[in-house]
Write a protein that holds these residues in place. Structure first.
Motif, PDB file in Angstrom:
ATOM      1  N   ASP A  91       0.836  -1.207   0.000  1.00 14.29           N
ATOM      2  CA  ASP A  91       0.000   0.000   0.000  1.00 14.29           C
ATOM      3  C   ASP A  91       0.868   1.254   0.000  1.00 14.29           C
ATOM      4  O   ASP A  91       2.099   1.192   0.101  1.00 14.29           O
ATOM      5  CB  ASP A  91      -0.949  -0.002   1.202  1.00 14.29           C
ATOM      6  CG  ASP A  91      -0.217  -0.213   2.524  1.00 14.29           C
ATOM      7  OD1 ASP A  91       0.905   0.308   2.685  1.00 14.29           O
ATOM      8  OD2 ASP A  91      -0.766  -0.901   3.391  1.00 14.29           O
ATOM      9  N   GLU A 111      -5.203   1.107  -2.681  1.00 11.00           N
ATOM     10  CA  GLU A 111      -6.071   0.414  -1.734  1.00 11.00           C
ATOM     11  C   GLU A 111      -5.349  -0.692  -0.972  1.00 11.00           C
ATOM     12  O   GLU A 111      -5.827  -1.147   0.056  1.00 11.00           O
ATOM     13  CB  GLU A 111      -7.284  -0.173  -2.465  1.00 11.00           C
ATOM     14  CG  GLU A 111      -8.261   0.873  -2.965  1.00 11.00           C
ATOM     15  CD  GLU A 111      -9.508   0.244  -3.538  1.00 11.00           C
ATOM     16  OE1 GLU A 111      -9.656  -0.991  -3.418  1.00 11.00           O
ATOM     17  OE2 GLU A 111     -10.316   0.980  -4.109  1.00 11.00           O
ATOM     18  N   LYS A 113      -4.617  -3.928  -1.848  1.00 10.67           N
ATOM     19  CA  LYS A 113      -5.178  -5.270  -1.921  1.00 10.67           C
ATOM     20  C   LYS A 113      -4.148  -6.229  -2.505  1.00 10.67           C
ATOM     21  O   LYS A 113      -3.454  -5.906  -3.468  1.00 10.67           O
ATOM     22  CB  LYS A 113      -6.443  -5.279  -2.775  1.00 10.67           C
ATOM     23  CG  LYS A 113      -7.598  -4.504  -2.156  1.00 10.67           C
ATOM     24  CD  LYS A 113      -8.851  -4.600  -3.001  1.00 10.67           C
ATOM     25  CE  LYS A 113     -10.008  -3.864  -2.339  1.00 10.67           C
ATOM     26  NZ  LYS A 113     -11.248  -3.931  -3.149  1.00 10.67           N
ATOM     27  N   ASN A 116      -4.081  -6.923  -6.305  1.00  9.67           N
ATOM     28  CA  ASN A 116      -3.463  -5.916  -7.160  1.00  9.67           C
ATOM     29  C   ASN A 116      -1.959  -6.114  -7.249  1.00  9.67           C
ATOM     30  O   ASN A 116      -1.365  -5.991  -8.324  1.00  9.67           O
ATOM     31  CB  ASN A 116      -3.772  -4.513  -6.647  1.00  9.67           C
ATOM     32  CG  ASN A 116      -5.255  -4.209  -6.598  1.00  9.67           C
ATOM     33  OD1 ASN A 116      -5.787  -3.821  -5.571  1.00  9.67           O
ATOM     34  ND2 ASN A 116      -5.942  -4.398  -7.713  1.00  9.67           N
ATOM     35  N   SER A 234      -9.649  -6.273   7.362  1.00  5.32           N
ATOM     36  CA  SER A 234      -8.531  -5.328   7.229  1.00  5.32           C
ATOM     37  C   SER A 234      -8.782  -4.137   8.137  1.00  5.32           C
ATOM     38  O   SER A 234      -9.917  -3.860   8.540  1.00  5.32           O
ATOM     39  CB  SER A 234      -8.399  -4.843   5.782  1.00  5.32           C
ATOM     40  OG  SER A 234      -9.515  -4.031   5.432  1.00  5.32           O
ATOM     41  N   ARG A 236      -8.486  -1.108   7.223  1.00  4.17           N
ATOM     42  CA  ARG A 236      -9.266  -0.153   6.431  1.00  4.17           C
ATOM     43  C   ARG A 236     -10.769  -0.405   6.618  1.00  4.17           C
ATOM     44  O   ARG A 236     -11.558   0.526   6.798  1.00  4.17           O
ATOM     45  CB  ARG A 236      -8.896  -0.262   4.957  1.00  4.17           C
ATOM     46  CG  ARG A 236      -9.662   0.722   4.052  1.00  4.17           C
ATOM     47  CD  ARG A 236      -9.342   0.458   2.593  1.00  4.17           C
ATOM     48  NE  ARG A 236      -7.933   0.700   2.324  1.00  4.17           N
ATOM     49  CZ  ARG A 236      -7.427   1.894   2.033  1.00  4.17           C
ATOM     50  NH1 ARG A 236      -8.218   2.947   1.968  1.00  4.17           N
ATOM     51  NH2 ARG A 236      -6.128   2.021   1.791  1.00  4.17           N
ATOM     52  N   SER A 237     -11.168  -1.680   6.563  1.00  5.81           N
ATOM     53  CA  SER A 237     -12.588  -1.986   6.699  1.00  5.81           C
ATOM     54  C   SER A 237     -13.083  -1.741   8.138  1.00  5.81           C
ATOM     55  O   SER A 237     -14.241  -1.383   8.345  1.00  5.81           O
ATOM     56  CB  SER A 237     -12.870  -3.437   6.295  1.00  5.81           C
ATOM     57  OG  SER A 237     -12.220  -4.363   7.151  1.00  5.81           O
TER      58      SER A 237
END
Length: 243
Positions: A91, A111, A113, A116, A234, A236-237
């Protein structure tokens, strides 16, 4: 009523969540029941670091992993050798940290992930031996996902996870008693055991319960604690769930 969130994950793992929640006027009571310690002496670490040129990629799955990697390569005097390798960051935060340390880093998507990063490695044909700095008690999906694509990965364990001493634990209990958190984040299955043991007097039934993923929710259910919000695995979530 002011929202006070009890957060018990390690300092290195919670930098962004503490910053973001603070910016949204959510008070964070950070009582880290986990902390990471660098592994000082290890033949595998020494041998691997002196053979960095044998790896096609170094993949940094988090800023925490990158921090311990930088500390270790500096200690062994091979920072320049690390700079010569292709360093991939999951990231932007991790890439920025590596850049600050003078190591050019590529990250394929902001993001962060895993898919990616893997797609990028396949696209540019960086599918040779890959070094993955990590810890000994950290559950990370990325090495396994890379192996599923037949990308050879060596996980280099650089740090270990420990709990607080009794004096620090008493300090945390005092803080929790004084500030009376309204919410608690159970970020992992491991955190369920640690939080219940550290704070047995908390009334979880009257608190807003946030879990990191389905597995954490199911573990809490076995303890008779119901989840109000479930994140998607995560940080982030978790942030998005609380905001």
């Amino acid at each position: 009523m002011n929202q006070v969130v009890l957060l018990t994950a390690a300092t290195e793992d919670t930098e962004q969540v503490r910053k973001t929640l603070g910016e949204n006027d959510i008070s964070v009571l950070h009582c880290p029941l986990e902390h990471y310690e660098l592994i000082e002496e290890n033949d595998t670490i020494t041998e691997t670091l002196y053979e960095l040129d044998q790896f096609e990629n170094i993949v940094h799955g988090s800023k925490r992993n990158a921090q311990f990697f930088i500390e270790t390569v500096k200690k062994h005097g091979v920072l320049e050798e690390a700079r010569q390798q292709l360093n991939l960051a999951l990231d932007q935060v991790t890439a920025d940290y590596l850049e600050e340390e003078g190591i050019p880093a590529i990250h394929p998507h902001a993001e962060g992930k895993a898919i990616n990063l893997m797609e990028f490695m396949l696209r540019v044909r960086r599918i040779g031996d890959t070094l993955y700095p990590c810890g000994d008690k950290t559950a990370e999906d990325l090495p396994g996902l890379l192996r599923e694509l037949d990308i050879p990965v060596q996980e280099l364990v650089l740090f270990t996870l420990e709990g607080p001493g009794e004096s620090k634990l008493e300090e945390f209990r005092k803080s929790v008693s004084e500030q009376e958190p309204t919410s608690v984040i159970f970020h992992s299955r491991r955190s369920v055991n640690r939080i219940l043991a550290a704070f047995p007097d908390l009334h979880f039934q009257s608190m807003h319960i946030v879990t990191g993923d389905k597995a954490v929710t199911e573990k809490l259910e076995k303890e008779g604690i119901q989840t109000d919000e479930q994140a998607e695995g995560s940080w982030r979530s978790i942030i998005e769930t609380i905001q």
